[in-house]
Design an enzyme around this catalytic site. Structure first.
Site, PDB file in Angstrom:
ATOM      1  N   CYS A   2       0.858  -1.168   0.057  1.00  0.00           N
ATOM      2  CA  CYS A   2      -0.086   0.059   0.055  1.00  0.00           C
ATOM      3  C   CYS A   2       0.903   1.212  -0.003  1.00  0.00           C
ATOM      4  CB  CYS A   2      -0.813   0.167   1.316  1.00  0.00           C
ATOM      5  SG  CYS A   2      -2.157  -1.187   1.249  1.00  0.00           S
ATOM      6  N   ARG A  27       4.257  -0.371  -4.615  1.00  0.00           N
ATOM      7  CA  ARG A  27       3.949  -0.937  -3.115  1.00  0.00           C
ATOM      8  C   ARG A  27       2.575  -1.590  -3.064  1.00  0.00           C
ATOM      9  NH1 ARG A  27       6.825   1.511   0.903  1.00  0.00           N
ATOM     10  NH2 ARG A  27       5.129   0.901   2.376  1.00  0.00           N
ATOM     11  N   TRP A  74      -2.512  -2.761  -1.729  1.00  0.00           N
ATOM     12  CA  TRP A  74      -2.286  -4.202  -1.740  1.00  0.00           C
ATOM     13  C   TRP A  74      -3.134  -4.965  -0.982  1.00  0.00           C
ATOM     14  CZ3 TRP A  74      -0.462  -8.239   1.538  1.00  0.00           C
ATOM     15  CH2 TRP A  74      -0.043  -9.302   0.767  1.00  0.00           C
ATOM     16  N   ASN A 100      -2.009   2.259   5.587  1.00  0.00           N
ATOM     17  CA  ASN A 100      -1.126   1.185   5.163  1.00  0.00           C
ATOM     18  C   ASN A 100      -0.945   0.342   6.538  1.00  0.00           C
ATOM     19  OD1 ASN A 100       0.957  -0.661   4.117  1.00  0.00           O
ATOM     20  ND2 ASN A 100       2.402   1.290   4.283  1.00  0.00           N
ATOM     21  N   GLY A 101      -1.124  -0.841   6.469  1.00  0.00           N
ATOM     22  CA  GLY A 101      -0.945  -1.814   7.613  1.00  0.00           C
ATOM     23  C   GLY A 101      -2.098  -2.601   7.950  1.00  0.00           C
ATOM     24  N   GLU A 486      17.766 -18.315  -5.358  1.00  0.00           N
ATOM     25  CA  GLU A 486      17.235 -16.917  -5.650  1.00  0.00           C
ATOM     26  C   GLU A 486      16.737 -17.075  -7.183  1.00  0.00           C
ATOM     27  OE1 GLU A 486      16.509 -14.475  -4.569  1.00  0.00           O
ATOM     28  OE2 GLU A 486      17.097 -12.834  -5.978  1.00  0.00           O
ATOM     29  N   LYS A 490      13.297 -15.913  -8.520  1.00  0.00           N
ATOM     30  CA  LYS A 490      13.003 -14.705  -9.582  1.00  0.00           C
ATOM     31  C   LYS A 490      12.054 -15.124 -10.506  1.00  0.00           C
ATOM     32  CE  LYS A 490      14.294 -12.167  -8.073  1.00  0.00           C
ATOM     33  NZ  LYS A 490      14.477 -11.261  -7.026  1.00  0.00           N
ATOM     34  N   GLU A 493       8.450 -15.582  -9.313  1.00  0.00           N
ATOM     35  CA  GLU A 493       7.728 -14.295  -8.973  1.00  0.00           C
ATOM     36  C   GLU A 493       7.367 -13.588 -10.243  1.00  0.00           C
ATOM     37  OE1 GLU A 493       9.604 -11.695  -6.271  1.00  0.00           O
ATOM     38  OE2 GLU A 493      11.552 -12.046  -7.222  1.00  0.00           O
ATOM     39  N   HIS A 509      17.782 -37.044  -3.677  1.00  0.00           N
ATOM     40  CA  HIS A 509      17.013 -37.775  -2.388  1.00  0.00           C
ATOM     41  C   HIS A 509      15.468 -37.246  -2.816  1.00  0.00           C
ATOM     42  CE1 HIS A 509      20.521 -38.726  -0.139  1.00  0.00           C
ATOM     43  NE2 HIS A 509      21.239 -37.428  -0.541  1.00  0.00           N
ATOM     44  N   LYS A 608       6.182  -4.558  -3.333  1.00  0.00           N
ATOM     45  CA  LYS A 608       7.637  -4.398  -3.177  1.00  0.00           C
ATOM     46  C   LYS A 608       8.067  -4.410  -1.384  1.00  0.00           C
ATOM     47  CE  LYS A 608      11.685  -3.327  -4.152  1.00  0.00           C
ATOM     48  NZ  LYS A 608      12.615  -4.762  -4.943  1.00  0.00           N
TER      49      LYS A 608
HETATM   50  C1  F6R Z   1      11.913 -10.994  -4.283  1.00  0.00           C
HETATM   51  C2  F6R Z   1      11.655  -9.917  -3.442  1.00  0.00           C
HETATM   52  C3  F6R Z   1      11.178 -10.349  -1.912  1.00  0.00           C
HETATM   53  C4  F6R Z   1      12.011  -9.441  -0.862  1.00  0.00           C
HETATM   54  C5  F6R Z   1      11.478  -9.652   0.364  1.00  0.00           C
HETATM   55  C6  F6R Z   1      12.110  -8.995   1.567  1.00  0.00           C
HETATM   56  O1  F6R Z   1      12.385 -10.550  -5.315  1.00  0.00           O
HETATM   57  O2  F6R Z   1      11.609  -8.786  -3.602  1.00  0.00           O
HETATM   58  O3  F6R Z   1      11.262 -11.757  -1.588  1.00  0.00           O
HETATM   59  O4  F6R Z   1      13.193  -9.897  -1.004  1.00  0.00           O
HETATM   60  O5  F6R Z   1      10.175  -9.167   0.596  1.00  0.00           O
HETATM   61  O6  F6R Z   1      11.999  -7.649   1.303  1.00  0.00           O
HETATM   62  P1  F6R Z   1      13.144  -6.667   2.059  1.00  0.00           P
HETATM   63  O7  F6R Z   1      14.515  -6.912   1.469  1.00  0.00           O
HETATM   64  O8  F6R Z   1      12.745  -5.278   1.563  1.00  0.00           O
HETATM   65  O9  F6R Z   1      13.005  -7.017   3.446  1.00  0.00           O
END
Ligand code: F6R
Length: 613
Positions: A2, A27, A74, A100-101, A486, A490, A493, A509, A608
């Site tokens: 948000c 966000r 969001w 937001n929250g 990772e 990527k 997502e 395994h 984000k």
């Molecule tokens: C993946 C991604 C999320 C963040 C996670 C932590 O691409 O962006 O998995 O890494 O939400 O966010 P931060 O680093 O802001 O604590």
């Protein structure tokens, strides 16, 4: 999670708020809305979808006025639709609020308010809050500032809010606890937002609201800040370093691609001033006073989420391998609820791009109660984690706007490497020649990343071959096991393809059962580390007909003969390979997602900055 934008001053509020909401769309982007105040009226306009949908909806509506609040959502409570989107108004329509929250006790508050005759239109926790403020304001016969304070004392949960009042066109009230809020100070005008990007072209002077603070913002007066317990606070005005250019796409088709290509520069920025050109001594100013504490720590507990957690795993390899300090890496969300054993000799290190992730913050709060030393590695300057921790280092990656984390990951690894090598040097756990070797190699990383980025077209062709797959497996060992995790994150997502990361040897395994001639397997098989062992794992994949994409060191012959496709990276020290192997995996995910028609900057269901549990 948000985005909030609010404006009060002498300009038209609507265009400022809309532009600001677009900057905050990373966000949350399932619906948005604005309330604009003019004379005795508040125009409330909301729409499902992106901010551009709101703009289309508002085109023939009244948007005039020099005070307003805006929100991009969001969804947490209630599906994304017009009714559930913010702002929410009080029952009498006199108050309008954005939030937001999460209000955790909204259900019990709602029951009490219903008994008092309140009628709710939406499924949101936010609407409960605005009704609660209305109830208190009318019942206690107090002004909005005091009503907000009293209401927030009844609330359990996290919030950043802005509330405006019908007919009051020169001031509004804002408050925060657990969700970020920053106030921009202009000349006869104020801006409020979740981060500073919406108002960067108007002012560099900001006040970050602290936990549990409530502020009255009047366009012609000084900020009036109080705590939840009604003590007066003095605003601390800071100057921003953020620039407008850094939050624009600068000719790239997406923020994600821009941020992938920015990595050589971001790494240089992270290293800047931290390695003496003459002596090669590492200086991390932010942790200088805590070096001894880190060195003598019982253990370092790294807490993080998502991509930052993967960086934490690489940190574990670095600290244990080089500095011989014991490390545990924990999902922040699990750590906080499992009654962990922590004491004063532990160092708890949170890694976070945003510095606002609710689970990471809560894990730090818990560690603080137990007396641990708190450190942070964050990207967003002035965010909550740096303010909560005793010490830490910024990554200086610059704003990361694409929802999928890319340059933040690389720069987190750089800071972790600097910390681990610094500690190793202090402890004498590595030789001077090893120390210099690592530093020399570290300084070469930006140009090596640059070289990999030149393979973008080659990687795009590989992506075209595999774009229709429904499952992917990513394998790596040692330092490159977290990179496999990772890479898989990527891909899933942004392309919505199911992908799993695994330690290569662990494949037999269980996951080996998944392999058939449809299944792409991405293997990180660089020359350093467990190369021969990875080659054996590759043979196992090949024997089952899997389609292999391998990340190999330049000049490799063995893996090239086995793999369907290879992407070469320049040779480098094993400890630093994640900084290189990660780049082709980012590009592979990017191209696959694009070819599948996905929005790489705003993948579905994601946001984000995850400021809720
Ligand atoms: C993946 C991604 C999320 C963040 C996670 C932590 O691409 O962006 O998995 O890494 O939400 O966010 P931060 O680093 O802001 O604590």
């Amino acid at each position: 999670m948000c985005g909030i934008v609010a404006y009060v001053g002498h300009k038209e509020a609507y265009p400022i708020i809309i532009k600001g909401l677009k900057r905050l769309e990373y966000r949350g982007y399932d619906s948005s809305g604005v309330s604009i105040g003019d004379e005795d009226n508040i125009s409330l306009l909301k729409q499902k979808g992106k901010v551009s949908d709101l703009e289309d909806y508002a085109i023939d509506k009244n948007t005039k006025g020099s005070i307003g609040i805006g929100h991009t959502r969001w969804a947490t409570h209630g599906i994304p639709n017009q009714i559930n989107s913010h702002p929410h108004n009080s029952g009498d329509g006199k108050l309008s609020l954005i939030h937001n929250g999460i209000i955790e006790n909204y259900d019990s508050l709602k029951q009490v308010l219903i008994e008092k005759g309140h009628i709710f239109k939406s499924d949101t926790d936010t609407e409960v809050l605005v009704h609660l403020i209305e109830e208190i304001k009318n019942h206690e016969q107090v002004g909005l500032f005091e009503a907000v304070r009293l209401a927030l004392n009844e609330v359990v949960g996290a919030y950043a809010i802005v509330v405006m009042e019908k007919g009051v066109n020169n001031e509004f009230i804002a408050a925060r606890k657990g969700s970020p809020l920053v106030i921009g100070i202009g000349d006869g005008e104020y801006f409020v937002a979740s981060d500073a990007s919406p108002f960067i072209e108007y002012t560099k002077n900001v006040v970050y609201l602290e936990e549990g603070e409530i502020v009255k913002i009047h366009k012609d007066k000084m900020l009036e800040i109080i705590s939840l317990t009604n003590s007066t606070k003095t605003p601390y005005i800071q100057e921003l370093e953020l620039t407008l250019e850094s939050i624009e796409r600068e000719g790239f088709d997406s923020f994600m691609l821009k941020e992938i290509f920015e990595q050589p520069k971001s790494v240089i920025d992270t290293l800047r001033g931290r390695i003496s050109p003459k002596t090669k001594k590492i200086t991390l100013g932010g942790i200088l006073d805590y070096e001894q504490k880190i060195m003598n720590a019982n253990r370092i507990i790294i807490v993080a989420c998502g991509t930052s957690w993967h960086a934490g795993l690489i940190g574990e390899y670095l600290f244990e391998d080089l500095a011989r300090i014991s490390v545990e890496v924990e999902y922040a969300s699990e750590f906080r609820y499992r009654n962990p054993i922590i004491n004063e000799k532990d160092v708890v290190l949170a890694i976070s791009q945003s510095g606002e992730t609710a689970d990471s913050l809560a894990a730090l709060e818990l560690a603080k109660e137990k007396g641990a030393t708190l450190l942070g590695i964050c990207n967003v300057v002035g965010s909550s984690i740096p303010r909560l921790t005793h010490a830490g280092s910024y990554t200086h990656a610059g704003p990361e706007i694409g929802v999928a984390s890319t340059k933040a990951f690389s720069t987190q690894i750089i800071v972790l490497t600097l910390m681990a090598v610094k500690m190793a040097h202090k402890k004498g756990s590595i030789t001077m020649s090893k120390y210099h070797e690592i530093i020399n190699e570290l300084e070469l990383i930006p140009e090596k990343i640059e070289k990999i980025l030149k393979k973008n077209d080659e990687i795009e062709k590989i992506a075209a071959k595999f774009k229709d797959a429904t499952n992917f497996l990513y394998l790596g060992r040692g330092y490159n096991f977290p990179v496999a995790l990772e890479g898989a994150l990527k891909l899933k997502e942004i392309s919505y393809i199911h992908a799993e990361g695994y330690p290569a040897a662990e494949m037999k395994h269980g996951p080996i059962a998944l392999i058939d001639d449809e299944m792409p397997i991405v293997v990180i098989a660089t020359k350093k580390g467990n190369y021969d062992k990875v080659v054996s794992n590759i043979q196992e994949v090949k024997a089952r007909g899997g389609r292999l994409i391998a990340i190999v060191t330049e000049g490799d012959k063995t893996v090239k003969e086995l793999a369907d496709d290879c992407i070469e990276i320049p040779s480098c020290l094993e400890q630093l390979t994640p900084l290189l192997t990660n780049i082709p995996l980012q590009l592979l995910s990017y191209h696959i997602a694009l070819m599948r028609g996905c929005n790489v900057d705003m993948p579905r269901n994601l946001a984000k900055s995850v400021t809720v549990e």
